[in-house]
Design a protein around this motif. Sequence first.
Motif, PDB file in Angstrom:
ATOM      1  N   UNK A   1      49.466  44.603 -22.735  1.00  0.00           N
ATOM      2  CA  UNK A   1      48.640  45.426 -21.883  1.00  0.00           C
ATOM      3  C   UNK A   1      46.996  45.128 -22.291  1.00  0.00           C
ATOM      4  N   UNK A   2      46.759  43.863 -22.944  1.00  0.00           N
ATOM      5  CA  UNK A   2      45.199  43.699 -23.285  1.00  0.00           C
ATOM      6  C   UNK A   2      44.475  43.720 -21.906  1.00  0.00           C
ATOM      7  N   UNK A   3      43.351  43.975 -21.982  1.00  0.00           N
ATOM      8  CA  UNK A   3      42.348  44.086 -20.616  1.00  0.00           C
ATOM      9  C   UNK A   3      41.890  42.839 -20.322  1.00  0.00           C
ATOM     10  N   UNK A   4      41.593  42.782 -19.016  1.00  0.00           N
ATOM     11  CA  UNK A   4      41.316  41.520 -18.366  1.00  0.00           C
ATOM     12  C   UNK A   4      39.819  41.114 -19.171  1.00  0.00           C
ATOM     13  N   UNK A   5      39.673  39.786 -19.537  1.00  0.00           N
ATOM     14  CA  UNK A   5      38.433  39.491 -20.203  1.00  0.00           C
ATOM     15  C   UNK A   5      38.521  39.366 -21.874  1.00  0.00           C
ATOM     16  N   UNK A   6      39.792  39.721 -22.256  1.00  0.00           N
ATOM     17  CA  UNK A   6      40.305  39.416 -23.652  1.00  0.00           C
ATOM     18  C   UNK A   6      40.121  37.910 -23.902  1.00  0.00           C
ATOM     19  N   UNK A   7      39.436  37.773 -25.268  1.00  0.00           N
ATOM     20  CA  UNK A   7      39.264  36.271 -25.686  1.00  0.00           C
ATOM     21  C   UNK A   7      39.843  36.247 -27.135  1.00  0.00           C
ATOM     22  N   UNK A   8      40.436  35.053 -27.444  1.00  0.00           N
ATOM     23  CA  UNK A   8      41.271  34.843 -28.568  1.00  0.00           C
ATOM     24  C   UNK A   8      40.508  33.371 -28.910  1.00  0.00           C
ATOM     25  N   UNK A   9      39.782  33.364 -30.271  1.00  0.00           N
ATOM     26  CA  UNK A   9      39.046  32.469 -30.738  1.00  0.00           C
ATOM     27  C   UNK A   9      39.499  32.020 -32.168  1.00  0.00           C
ATOM     28  N   UNK A  10      39.956  30.880 -32.524  1.00  0.00           N
ATOM     29  CA  UNK A  10      40.235  30.359 -33.780  1.00  0.00           C
ATOM     30  C   UNK A  10      39.360  29.085 -34.361  1.00  0.00           C
ATOM     31  N   UNK A  11      39.016  29.315 -35.747  1.00  0.00           N
ATOM     32  CA  UNK A  11      38.330  28.158 -36.253  1.00  0.00           C
ATOM     33  C   UNK A  11      39.413  26.833 -36.333  1.00  0.00           C
ATOM     34  N   UNK A  12      40.635  27.338 -36.416  1.00  0.00           N
ATOM     35  CA  UNK A  12      41.539  26.222 -36.556  1.00  0.00           C
ATOM     36  C   UNK A  12      43.041  26.675 -36.196  1.00  0.00           C
ATOM     37  N   UNK A  13      43.660  25.644 -35.546  1.00  0.00           N
ATOM     38  CA  UNK A  13      45.054  26.102 -34.733  1.00  0.00           C
ATOM     39  C   UNK A  13      46.057  25.476 -35.657  1.00  0.00           C
ATOM     40  N   UNK A  14      46.974  26.006 -36.172  1.00  0.00           N
ATOM     41  CA  UNK A  14      48.002  25.235 -36.813  1.00  0.00           C
ATOM     42  C   UNK A  14      49.369  24.563 -35.899  1.00  0.00           C
ATOM     43  N   UNK A  15      49.297  25.317 -34.924  1.00  0.00           N
ATOM     44  CA  UNK A  15      50.435  24.743 -33.882  1.00  0.00           C
ATOM     45  C   UNK A  15      49.991  24.694 -32.512  1.00  0.00           C
ATOM     46  N   UNK A  16      48.513  24.373 -32.193  1.00  0.00           N
ATOM     47  CA  UNK A  16      48.153  24.289 -30.789  1.00  0.00           C
ATOM     48  C   UNK A  16      48.653  23.272 -29.687  1.00  0.00           C
ATOM     49  N   UNK A  17      48.819  23.727 -28.736  1.00  0.00           N
ATOM     50  CA  UNK A  17      49.667  22.802 -27.768  1.00  0.00           C
ATOM     51  C   UNK A  17      48.521  22.644 -26.555  1.00  0.00           C
ATOM     52  N   UNK A  18      48.774  21.404 -26.070  1.00  0.00           N
ATOM     53  CA  UNK A  18      48.023  21.106 -25.058  1.00  0.00           C
ATOM     54  C   UNK A  18      48.577  21.117 -23.667  1.00  0.00           C
ATOM     55  N   UNK A  19      48.309  20.311 -22.778  1.00  0.00           N
ATOM     56  CA  UNK A  19      49.050  20.037 -21.317  1.00  0.00           C
ATOM     57  C   UNK A  19      50.524  19.641 -21.758  1.00  0.00           C
ATOM     58  N   UNK A  20      51.425  19.887 -21.039  1.00  0.00           N
ATOM     59  CA  UNK A  20      52.975  19.581 -21.109  1.00  0.00           C
ATOM     60  C   UNK A  20      53.582  19.722 -22.090  1.00  0.00           C
ATOM     61  N   UNK A  21      53.042  20.646 -23.221  1.00  0.00           N
ATOM     62  CA  UNK A  21      53.473  21.000 -24.513  1.00  0.00           C
ATOM     63  C   UNK A  21      53.057  20.047 -25.626  1.00  0.00           C
ATOM     64  N   UNK A  22      52.231  19.310 -25.476  1.00  0.00           N
ATOM     65  CA  UNK A  22      51.644  18.080 -26.377  1.00  0.00           C
ATOM     66  C   UNK A  22      51.049  18.788 -27.438  1.00  0.00           C
ATOM     67  N   UNK A  23      51.419  18.469 -28.615  1.00  0.00           N
ATOM     68  CA  UNK A  23      50.878  18.971 -29.849  1.00  0.00           C
ATOM     69  C   UNK A  23      49.041  18.660 -29.576  1.00  0.00           C
ATOM     70  N   UNK A  24      48.623  19.743 -30.043  1.00  0.00           N
ATOM     71  CA  UNK A  24      46.757  19.861 -30.000  1.00  0.00           C
ATOM     72  C   UNK A  24      46.340  19.848 -31.507  1.00  0.00           C
ATOM     73  N   UNK A  25      45.807  18.946 -31.892  1.00  0.00           N
ATOM     74  CA  UNK A  25      45.143  18.828 -33.279  1.00  0.00           C
ATOM     75  C   UNK A  25      43.795  19.535 -33.067  1.00  0.00           C
ATOM     76  N   UNK A  26      43.913  20.599 -34.115  1.00  0.00           N
ATOM     77  CA  UNK A  26      42.852  21.588 -34.180  1.00  0.00           C
ATOM     78  C   UNK A  26      42.344  21.836 -35.464  1.00  0.00           C
ATOM     79  N   UNK A  27      41.458  20.909 -35.958  1.00  0.00           N
ATOM     80  CA  UNK A  27      40.919  21.079 -37.625  1.00  0.00           C
ATOM     81  C   UNK A  27      39.904  21.819 -37.498  1.00  0.00           C
TER      82      UNK A  27
END
Length: 72
Positions: free
Chosen positions: A38-64
């Motif tokens: 139920x998070x409010x509209x406008x909620x933002x999630x930010x990370x300096x690093x992602x360990x399991x980021x995903x791009x389009x079509x489920x591709x791995x997203x490198x996020x150092x």
Amino acid sequence: MAPLLAGLTGSLFRPALYHFFPVLDSTNRYAAWLAQGGAEQGTVVVADQQTQGRGRLGRHWSSPAGLNLYCS
């Protein structure tokens, strides 16, 4: 992180809806979890690093750490 927060101003930015993590598996996964809870509209999630980021079509997203801004 403080310089980034200093630049986020205006009526659209609400600090209570801003979630920052030094390391997170996936900003998108966490944002989806917040939305399901139920998070409010406008909620933002930010990370300096992602360990399991995903791009389009489920591709791995490198996020150092320290190179880009990863958010959902």
